[in-house]
Scaffold this motif. Structure first.
Motif, PDB file in Angstrom:
ATOM      1  N   PRO A 167     -11.525 -11.913   9.954  1.00 45.08           N
ATOM      2  CA  PRO A 167     -10.890 -11.298  11.126  1.00 45.08           C
ATOM      3  C   PRO A 167      -9.364 -11.317  11.090  1.00 45.08           C
ATOM      4  O   PRO A 167      -8.730 -10.333  11.466  1.00 45.08           O
ATOM      5  N   ILE A 168      -8.767 -12.380  10.622  1.00 44.01           N
ATOM      6  CA  ILE A 168      -7.304 -12.462  10.628  1.00 44.01           C
ATOM      7  C   ILE A 168      -6.730 -11.788   9.388  1.00 44.01           C
ATOM      8  O   ILE A 168      -5.893 -10.889   9.480  1.00 44.01           O
ATOM      9  N   LEU A 169      -7.165 -12.209   8.219  1.00 37.33           N
ATOM     10  CA  LEU A 169      -6.650 -11.615   6.988  1.00 37.33           C
ATOM     11  C   LEU A 169      -7.045 -10.147   6.865  1.00 37.33           C
ATOM     12  O   LEU A 169      -6.279  -9.340   6.340  1.00 37.33           O
ATOM     13  N   GLY A 170      -8.221  -9.789   7.367  1.00 34.35           N
ATOM     14  CA  GLY A 170      -8.628  -8.383   7.354  1.00 34.35           C
ATOM     15  C   GLY A 170      -7.685  -7.518   8.178  1.00 34.35           C
ATOM     16  O   GLY A 170      -7.318  -6.414   7.764  1.00 34.35           O
ATOM     17  N   ARG A 171      -7.284  -8.020   9.344  1.00 39.52           N
ATOM     18  CA  ARG A 171      -6.327  -7.291  10.186  1.00 39.52           C
ATOM     19  C   ARG A 171      -4.977  -7.170   9.481  1.00 39.52           C
ATOM     20  O   ARG A 171      -4.352  -6.111   9.485  1.00 39.52           O
ATOM     21  N   GLU A 172      -4.552  -8.258   8.849  1.00 39.69           N
ATOM     22  CA  GLU A 172      -3.267  -8.240   8.140  1.00 39.69           C
ATOM     23  C   GLU A 172      -3.312  -7.267   6.962  1.00 39.69           C
ATOM     24  O   GLU A 172      -2.345  -6.541   6.718  1.00 39.69           O
ATOM     25  N   ILE A 173      -4.421  -7.255   6.244  1.00 41.69           N
ATOM     26  CA  ILE A 173      -4.560  -6.337   5.108  1.00 41.69           C
ATOM     27  C   ILE A 173      -4.617  -4.892   5.610  1.00 41.69           C
ATOM     28  O   ILE A 173      -4.024  -3.996   5.007  1.00 41.69           O
ATOM     29  N   ARG A 174      -5.303  -4.672   6.722  1.00 39.01           N
ATOM     30  CA  ARG A 174      -5.342  -3.325   7.307  1.00 39.01           C
ATOM     31  C   ARG A 174      -3.929  -2.859   7.664  1.00 39.01           C
ATOM     32  O   ARG A 174      -3.534  -1.732   7.357  1.00 39.01           O
ATOM     33  N   ASP A 175      -3.140  -3.732   8.298  1.00 35.73           N
ATOM     34  CA  ASP A 175      -1.758  -3.381   8.647  1.00 35.73           C
ATOM     35  C   ASP A 175      -0.931  -3.106   7.393  1.00 35.73           C
ATOM     36  O   ASP A 175      -0.120  -2.178   7.364  1.00 35.73           O
ATOM     37  N   ALA A 176      -1.151  -3.903   6.341  1.00 36.32           N
ATOM     38  CA  ALA A 176      -0.432  -3.683   5.077  1.00 36.32           C
ATOM     39  C   ALA A 176      -0.834  -2.344   4.467  1.00 36.32           C
ATOM     40  O   ALA A 176       0.018  -1.608   3.939  1.00 36.32           O
ATOM     41  N   ASN A 177      -2.123  -2.003   4.542  1.00 40.64           N
ATOM     42  CA  ASN A 177      -2.585  -0.717   4.018  1.00 40.64           C
ATOM     43  C   ASN A 177      -1.960   0.448   4.787  1.00 40.64           C
ATOM     44  O   ASN A 177      -1.589   1.466   4.195  1.00 40.64           O
ATOM     45  N   ILE A 178      -1.839   0.300   6.092  1.00 35.83           N
ATOM     46  CA  ILE A 178      -1.209   1.354   6.908  1.00 35.83           C
ATOM     47  C   ILE A 178       0.250   1.517   6.502  1.00 35.83           C
ATOM     48  O   ILE A 178       0.731   2.642   6.342  1.00 35.83           O
ATOM     49  N   ASN A 179       0.957   0.404   6.329  1.00 31.16           N
ATOM     50  CA  ASN A 179       2.352   0.482   5.885  1.00 31.16           C
ATOM     51  C   ASN A 179       2.452   1.149   4.512  1.00 31.16           C
ATOM     52  O   ASN A 179       3.367   1.926   4.255  1.00 31.16           O
ATOM     53  N   TYR A 180       1.517   0.831   3.627  1.00 32.12           N
ATOM     54  CA  TYR A 180       1.499   1.425   2.284  1.00 32.12           C
ATOM     55  C   TYR A 180       1.269   2.933   2.370  1.00 32.12           C
ATOM     56  O   TYR A 180       1.932   3.707   1.686  1.00 32.12           O
ATOM     57  N   MET A 181       0.343   3.349   3.234  1.00 31.57           N
ATOM     58  CA  MET A 181       0.070   4.782   3.397  1.00 31.57           C
ATOM     59  C   MET A 181       1.253   5.520   4.012  1.00 31.57           C
ATOM     60  O   MET A 181       1.416   6.715   3.806  1.00 31.57           O
ATOM     61  N   HIS A 182       2.080   4.802   4.756  1.00 33.98           N
ATOM     62  CA  HIS A 182       3.259   5.427   5.365  1.00 33.98           C
ATOM     63  C   HIS A 182       4.491   5.367   4.470  1.00 33.98           C
ATOM     64  O   HIS A 182       5.606   5.578   4.943  1.00 33.98           O
ATOM     65  N   GLY A 183       4.316   5.037   3.188  1.00 35.18           N
ATOM     66  CA  GLY A 183       5.393   5.167   2.234  1.00 35.18           C
ATOM     67  C   GLY A 183       6.048   3.885   1.751  1.00 35.18           C
ATOM     68  O   GLY A 183       6.911   3.933   0.884  1.00 35.18           O
ATOM     69  N   ARG A 184       5.660   2.746   2.292  1.00 37.60           N
ATOM     70  CA  ARG A 184       6.228   1.512   1.765  1.00 37.60           C
ATOM     71  C   ARG A 184       5.563   1.173   0.441  1.00 37.60           C
ATOM     72  O   ARG A 184       4.417   1.547   0.189  1.00 37.60           O
ATOM     73  N   SER A 185       6.284   0.434  -0.388  1.00 37.30           N
ATOM     74  CA  SER A 185       5.676  -0.004  -1.649  1.00 37.30           C
ATOM     75  C   SER A 185       4.616  -1.056  -1.333  1.00 37.30           C
ATOM     76  O   SER A 185       4.605  -1.649  -0.257  1.00 37.30           O
ATOM     77  N   ARG A 186       3.747  -1.292  -2.292  1.00 39.04           N
ATOM     78  CA  ARG A 186       2.696  -2.302  -2.085  1.00 39.04           C
ATOM     79  C   ARG A 186       3.350  -3.669  -1.857  1.00 39.04           C
ATOM     80  O   ARG A 186       2.912  -4.444  -1.012  1.00 39.04           O
ATOM     81  N   ASP A 187       4.417  -3.957  -2.580  1.00 39.25           N
ATOM     82  CA  ASP A 187       5.130  -5.224  -2.425  1.00 39.25           C
ATOM     83  C   ASP A 187       5.669  -5.358  -0.998  1.00 39.25           C
ATOM     84  O   ASP A 187       5.496  -6.406  -0.366  1.00 39.25           O
ATOM     85  N   GLN A 188       6.310  -4.312  -0.496  1.00 38.87           N
ATOM     86  CA  GLN A 188       6.854  -4.353   0.867  1.00 38.87           C
ATOM     87  C   GLN A 188       5.747  -4.449   1.912  1.00 38.87           C
ATOM     88  O   GLN A 188       5.875  -5.173   2.899  1.00 38.87           O
ATOM     89  N   SER A 189       4.673  -3.724   1.696  1.00 37.10           N
ATOM     90  CA  SER A 189       3.594  -3.713   2.694  1.00 37.10           C
ATOM     91  C   SER A 189       2.875  -5.060   2.760  1.00 37.10           C
ATOM     92  O   SER A 189       2.382  -5.438   3.818  1.00 37.10           O
ATOM     93  N   LEU A 190       2.817  -5.784   1.650  1.00 38.12           N
ATOM     94  CA  LEU A 190       2.148  -7.084   1.646  1.00 38.12           C
ATOM     95  C   LEU A 190       3.087  -8.243   2.002  1.00 38.12           C
ATOM     96  O   LEU A 190       2.642  -9.377   2.113  1.00 38.12           O
TER      97      LEU A 190
END
Length: 183
Positions: A156-179
């Motif tokens: 529940p917690i890490l899944g939400r964080e990974i989902r937010d990171a994936n959204i940031n990645y889809m919006h143009g941030r690098s994988r490093d920045q999104s994570l």
């Protein structure tokens, strides 16, 4: 439909609570960029807000508003309840002021500690799932997408964080920045 399930009292309680939260946020926003706000919202507080995933404009404003209101409200309540006089009054009012300033930080610290504990419990499963998904041929991006979409109930917690990171990645941030926030 929700009002029918909860009843009108639950709806009015939610509205009342929402109004209180909005008011606290507005108080915090008013003082955030002023000297008092800067003194009451330290780097340590921002780190705790980060750990609680609340280091946003509204999260900082709510925390600061709560600190300010409690710092003013507790001395008033102590003065009304205890009716201290003389040195006892000064001591009681200063103690109430200190408690009003520190209590929100203690609560935030406790909340952040609980979240860290829950993340530590989820981390071994996250690593195992990543290893499993990588082992069956998923790319890292596919693995992270799968974890966020399919494994939210067990993470529940890490899944939400990974989902937010994936959204940031889809919006143009690098994988490093999104994570970065996940770290």
């Amino acid at each position: 439909r929700r009002m029918a399930e909860d009843g009108p009292h639950a709806t009015s309680a939610r509205n009342w609570w929402g109004a209180v939260v909005q008011w606290l946020e507005s108080v915090g926003r008013h003082f955030e960029n002023r000297q008092l706000g800067k003194a009451l919202l330290t780097a340590e507080d921002r780190l705790l807000l980060d750990q609680a995933n609340r280091n946003t404009v509204s999260g900082r404003a709510l925390f600061l508003g709560l600190r300010l209101v409690m710092a003013l409200l507790l001395p008033v309540l102590v003065a009304i309840w205890m009716r201290p006089t003389g040195v006892k009054a000064v001591t009681a009012l200063l103690a109430a002021l200190a408690i009003g300033v520190l209590l929100p930080k203690f609560l935030l610290s406790s909340w952040a500690s609980e979240l860290r504990r829950r993340v530590e419990n989820e981390l071994p499963l996250l690593i195992d799932l990543l290893r499993l998904l990588q082992g069956i041929g998923f790319s890292m991006d596919q693995s992270l997408q799968m974890l966020a979409e399919r494994f939210h109930p067990v993470l529940p917690i890490l899944g939400r964080e990974i989902r937010d990171a994936n959204i940031n990645y889809m919006h143009g941030r690098s994988r490093d920045q999104s994570l970065h926030l996940l770290a």
